[in-house]
Every structure is written in C-alpha cells, then in structure tokens.
Design an enzyme around this catalytic site. Structure first.
Site, PDB file in Angstrom:
ATOM      1  NE  ARG A 133      32.433  -5.727 -56.114  1.00  0.00           N
ATOM      2  CZ  ARG A 133      33.479  -6.446 -56.550  1.00  0.00           C
ATOM      3  NH1 ARG A 133      33.599  -6.747 -57.831  1.00  0.00           N
ATOM      4  NH2 ARG A 133      34.383  -6.887 -55.705  1.00  0.00           N
ATOM      5  CD  GLU A 158      27.326 -10.049 -58.850  1.00  0.00           C
ATOM      6  OE1 GLU A 158      28.262 -10.544 -58.221  1.00  0.00           O
ATOM      7  OE2 GLU A 158      27.430  -9.016 -59.548  1.00  0.00           O
ATOM      8  CG  HIS A 202      31.222 -11.248 -59.916  1.00  0.00           C
ATOM      9  ND1 HIS A 202      30.699 -10.408 -58.952  1.00  0.00           N
ATOM     10  CD2 HIS A 202      32.534 -10.897 -60.048  1.00  0.00           C
ATOM     11  CE1 HIS A 202      31.654  -9.591 -58.518  1.00  0.00           C
ATOM     12  NE2 HIS A 202      32.772  -9.867 -59.170  1.00  0.00           N
TER      13      HIS A 202
HETATM   14  P1  NAP Z   1      41.960   0.496 -58.966  1.00  0.00           P
HETATM   15  O1  NAP Z   1      43.328   0.241 -59.477  1.00  0.00           O
HETATM   16  O2  NAP Z   1      41.776   1.113 -57.621  1.00  0.00           O
HETATM   17  O3  NAP Z   1      41.189   1.371 -60.067  1.00  0.00           O
HETATM   18  C1  NAP Z   1      39.980   2.017 -59.846  1.00  0.00           C
HETATM   19  C2  NAP Z   1      40.069   3.395 -60.476  1.00  0.00           C
HETATM   20  O4  NAP Z   1      38.790   4.020 -60.362  1.00  0.00           O
HETATM   21  C3  NAP Z   1      41.100   4.299 -59.761  1.00  0.00           C
HETATM   22  O5  NAP Z   1      41.880   4.977 -60.717  1.00  0.00           O
HETATM   23  C4  NAP Z   1      40.201   5.237 -58.966  1.00  0.00           C
HETATM   24  O6  NAP Z   1      40.770   6.499 -58.744  1.00  0.00           O
HETATM   25  C5  NAP Z   1      39.012   5.366 -59.908  1.00  0.00           C
HETATM   26  N1  NAP Z   1      37.844   5.926 -59.243  1.00  0.00           N
HETATM   27  C6  NAP Z   1      37.438   5.755 -57.968  1.00  0.00           C
HETATM   28  N2  NAP Z   1      36.326   6.464 -57.733  1.00  0.00           N
HETATM   29  C7  NAP Z   1      36.037   7.120 -58.885  1.00  0.00           C
HETATM   30  C8  NAP Z   1      35.023   8.027 -59.268  1.00  0.00           C
HETATM   31  N3  NAP Z   1      34.069   8.392 -58.399  1.00  0.00           N
HETATM   32  N4  NAP Z   1      35.035   8.512 -60.533  1.00  0.00           N
HETATM   33  C9  NAP Z   1      36.005   8.156 -61.395  1.00  0.00           C
HETATM   34  N5  NAP Z   1      37.003   7.291 -61.101  1.00  0.00           N
HETATM   35  C10 NAP Z   1      37.016   6.786 -59.852  1.00  0.00           C
HETATM   36  O7  NAP Z   1      41.116  -0.856 -58.933  1.00  0.00           O
HETATM   37  P2  NAP Z   1      41.226  -2.098 -59.952  1.00  0.00           P
HETATM   38  O8  NAP Z   1      42.183  -3.094 -59.428  1.00  0.00           O
HETATM   39  O9  NAP Z   1      41.373  -1.569 -61.326  1.00  0.00           O
HETATM   40  O10 NAP Z   1      39.742  -2.719 -59.746  1.00  0.00           O
HETATM   41  C11 NAP Z   1      38.601  -1.946 -60.058  1.00  0.00           C
HETATM   42  C12 NAP Z   1      37.347  -2.655 -59.627  1.00  0.00           C
HETATM   43  O11 NAP Z   1      37.072  -3.742 -60.489  1.00  0.00           O
HETATM   44  C13 NAP Z   1      37.394  -3.311 -58.241  1.00  0.00           C
HETATM   45  O12 NAP Z   1      37.137  -2.372 -57.207  1.00  0.00           O
HETATM   46  C14 NAP Z   1      36.329  -4.369 -58.329  1.00  0.00           C
HETATM   47  O13 NAP Z   1      35.096  -3.862 -57.860  1.00  0.00           O
HETATM   48  C15 NAP Z   1      36.228  -4.650 -59.821  1.00  0.00           C
HETATM   49  N6  NAP Z   1      36.658  -6.019 -60.161  1.00  0.00           N
HETATM   50  C16 NAP Z   1      35.758  -6.901 -60.655  1.00  0.00           C
HETATM   51  C17 NAP Z   1      36.162  -8.162 -61.015  1.00  0.00           C
HETATM   52  C18 NAP Z   1      35.188  -9.158 -61.561  1.00  0.00           C
HETATM   53  O14 NAP Z   1      35.363 -10.333 -61.294  1.00  0.00           O
HETATM   54  N7  NAP Z   1      34.198  -8.743 -62.326  1.00  0.00           N
HETATM   55  C19 NAP Z   1      37.500  -8.545 -60.874  1.00  0.00           C
HETATM   56  C20 NAP Z   1      38.392  -7.624 -60.370  1.00  0.00           C
HETATM   57  C21 NAP Z   1      37.962  -6.350 -60.013  1.00  0.00           C
HETATM   58  P3  NAP Z   1      41.607   6.757 -57.378  1.00  0.00           P
HETATM   59  O15 NAP Z   1      42.905   6.068 -57.593  1.00  0.00           O
HETATM   60  O16 NAP Z   1      41.681   8.232 -57.302  1.00  0.00           O
HETATM   61  O17 NAP Z   1      40.825   6.140 -56.251  1.00  0.00           O
HETATM   62  C1  GLV Z   2      36.163  -9.457 -57.935  1.00  0.00           C
HETATM   63  O1  GLV Z   2      35.110  -9.026 -58.260  1.00  0.00           O
HETATM   64  C2  GLV Z   2      37.119  -8.737 -57.184  1.00  0.00           C
HETATM   65  O2  GLV Z   2      36.825  -7.620 -56.737  1.00  0.00           O
HETATM   66  O3  GLV Z   2      38.230  -9.270 -56.992  1.00  0.00           O
END
Ligand code: NAP
Ligand code: GLV
Length: 328
Positions: free
Chosen positions: A237, A266, A285
């Site tokens: 993000r 954004e 994005h």
């Molecule tokens: P996820 O499985 O929840 O992974 C996020 C990781 O970050 C978890 O291991 C979490 O730990 C950790 N975390 C949270 N707060 C933290 C902190 N303060 N310091 C260090 N690590 C921390 O989520 P995901 O499915 O991988 O997705 C991650 C993010 O990618 C989404 O939230 C979204 O914003 C972004 N995203 C963007 C796109 C795009 O189109 N660009 C697409 C998909 C996702 P915990 O498990 O302890 O909470």
């Molecule tokens: C995209 O940014 C998502 O969070 O799925």
C-alpha cells in the site's frame, strides 16, 4: 434482498449474485461513486460489494442502516473501519489467497523492470533512439544471486520468496514473528531484524498490510539505511512508504531504483515529482490484475456476500465471530 456493487466487476461475480436471487445494482460509472453518490445509490441495500476505492466507516454505515454485510473485493481492508462495522453488526469479508500468486508474479515483474531498466529501454526504442548495440547502454543490476529482503512474510511475501529460489538469491525477511523453522528451510529464508534487512538487501520488497503501525514504515531513517545500489519495490500500500522522504532520497541518489504499484497519493498525478526520476517505475495498482484472478476475486467476493446475507458463515470474513457469535 438488494445488493449494490460499487463498480463493474468480472461477470462471474454478478452472475452468482443474480443466481442467488438478489436484486443487484451495479454502479455504472468508470470512476468510483463519491460518498454522496454511494449513499444515494445504496439506500435500502442489504449488502455492499465494495472495492478498495470506497471508504467504509461509521458515518457511511449510519447513513445506510439497512446494510448488513460489506464484502470487499480485495485482500487489503485498510479502506474499511472494521471496528465500526462490528459495532453496528455489519459483517466484513475480503478476498485473500485467490490473488496471492498473481500479486507475487507482478512483484517480480517490477523487480525486473527496475533492475534491468526495461521501461527506459522501451521508451528509447519507441523514440527512435536505438542507434546501435551499446556496450555501456542501459547497464542494470543483476537479479540472480542478489540478496532479496522481504518485509511482511505472509501469503504474498512467502510467494515472492518461493520464486527467488529459481534466481539463486539469498532471502532475508522480517515480520512481527518468524515463520516455523521448516517453512524457513523450505523457502531458504532467514529472519533478520528490519534494520539489518535494509542494510544487507540488494532488493527490498514490501508485503505488509497498511495499519497504523506500518504507515511510513519506510521513512527517511529507514531509507538512509539502504545500500545506495539497492532497489525498493512496493506492491503493498502506498502509505507504507513516506513519499516525501522517498523523493528526497531519490534526489540525493540514495537508491538505485524504485518500483511502485501503489503510491501515496493514489492515483499519482502525472506531474508528481516521483515521475521525474527515470529510475522510478510506477504502475497503477495492477498487481492482482490477471483475467483469471480478477474473476476469482469477484467470485469470492460474491460468495462471501451470499453466505453472510443468508446467515451462513462466509468463506472469508474478518468479524463473523464477533458479529454472529459463531465459530468461523
Ligand atoms: P498477509 O498474509 O496478512 O501478510 C501480511 C504479513 O505482514 C503478515 O505476516 C503480517 O503479520 C505482517 N505484518 C503485519 N504488520 C506488520 C508489521 N507492523 N511489521 C512487520 N510485519 C507485519 O497478507 P497478504 O495476503 O500477503 O497481503 C499483504 C498486503 O498486500 C495486503 O494487505 C494488501 O494491502 C497488499 N496487496 C496489494 C495488491 C496490489 O494490487 N498491489 C494485491 C494484493 C495485496 P501477522 O500475520 O502477524 O499480522
Ligand atoms: C489489492 O490491492 C488488494 O488488497 O487486494
């Protein structure tokens, strides 16, 4: 029951909602509805299928008291005040997993685009400036054998790490907690504190959710720790990076290159200072934007909405337990 979808989404999602017998209204605009437009359009709706462009908070829900479910077609939910939803008995759902691999793929697309200066080179050809094979032209950074630093080692962070093994990289990661030792071995990844990761990595990639703790996680202090030869990639993000600090760091050559799929603000205006740097690649994005994945996201968002409105545990809810007092 009436459900409102806040933009046109892949057809499977709409079909599922209609097949479930709902009266489905889809916001027809190419741009998201303004808050006032959304309130007028969604009046009387039982459920909302939202995108990350909609801010869902207590005042919106108070203006739409019939809404019982908010199903976000995204894994990130920083656009939703989940506590405000729970307090009003509104179920919140998201679409994790179905987009993990596609988002990890795109992270690698940005890594290569920046490291191998793909966008600069393509522009060069389009401008008719390709005159000869240049021994000193477009020299980039090797991706293979580099040290990759992953901040946020959840679903997407680990999927990015899995791809690194094919490029013979060393993988460092940081998170709130290390993963299990077997998982570390499987991904050939080493847990290190955040500052050490920034100091040692050739490529730093961000995969944390946006929360109060991760806002400006990468600011002036952190940018000063990067190697001057390092690359920063953000597909998480925009506000996870302090944009002003990033522009300042780029001005003094603190980073070799930057790839951003998400920005703050954004969308990024065309005259934004970030776009003046040739070593910065910005995409709008699109990390989850493959045909198959967007269909799956739409399907899961629809399934979440259908289950929750039928009083059944939705496949992926954030607060079902709290709202309905049942086990997910
Ligand atoms: P996820 O499985 O929840 O992974 C996020 C990781 O970050 C978890 O291991 C979490 O730990 C950790 N975390 C949270 N707060 C933290 C902190 N303060 N310091 C260090 N690590 C921390 O989520 P995901 O499915 O991988 O997705 C991650 C993010 O990618 C989404 O939230 C979204 O914003 C972004 N995203 C963007 C796109 C795009 O189109 N660009 C697409 C998909 C996702 P915990 O498990 O302890 O909470
Ligand atoms: C995209 O940014 C998502 O969070 O799925």
């Amino acid at each position: 029951m009436r459900v409102v979808v806040t933009r046109r989404i892949p057809s499977r999602g709409i079909e599922l909602l209609r097949d479930a017998g709902f009266d489905v209204a889809v916001w027809p605009g190419e741009l998201p509805p303004t808050r006032e437009e959304l309130i007028a359009f969604a009046r009387g709706a039982d459920g909302l299928l939202t995108l990350l462009t909609e801010r869902i908070d207590g005042s919106l829900l108070d203006a739409l008291p019939t809404v019982k479910v908010v199903s976000n077609m995204a894994v990130g939910y920083d656009n939703i005040d989940v506590d405000a939803c729970t307090a009003r008995g509104v179920v919140v759902c998201i679409t994790p997993d179905v987009l993990t691999e596609t988002t990890a793929d795109f992270t690698w697309a940005l890594i290569f685009a920046v490291a191998r200066r793909v966008c600069e080179a393509v522009d060069n050809v389009r401008r008719g400036a390709w005159r000869t094979w240049e021994p000193l032209g477009f020299l980039g950074k090797d991706v293979h054998s580099a040290t990759l630093g992953i901040i946020g080692f959840g679903r997407i962070g680990q999927a990015v790490a899995r791809r690194a093994t094919g490029f013979a990289q060393r993988v460092l990661y940081t998170d709130r907690n290390p993963v299990a030792p077997e998982r570390e071995r499987e991904l050939n990844a080493t847990f290190v504190p955040p500052d050490e990761l920034l100091q040692r990595s050739d490529i730093v990639t961000l995969h944390v959710p946006l929360t109060p703790e991760t806002r400006h996680l990468i600011g002036a202090r952190e940018l000063a720790l990067f190697k001057p030869s390092a690359i920063l990639i953000n597909t998480a993000r925009g506000p996870v990076v302090d944009t002003e600090a990033l522009v300042d760091a780029l001005r003094v050559g603190r980073l070799w290159g930057v790839g951003l799929d998400v920005t703050d603000p954004e969308p990024l205006p065309a005259d934004h200072p970030l776009l003046q740097f040739p070593n910065v690649v910005v995409t709008p994005h699109i990390a989850s934007a493959s045909e198959v994945t967007r269909q799956r996201m739409a399907e899961l968002a629809a399934q979440n909405l259908i289950s929750a409105l039928h009083g059944e545990c939705p496949p992926r809810s954030l607060n079902w337990d709290a709202v309905r007092g049942r086990t997910v």
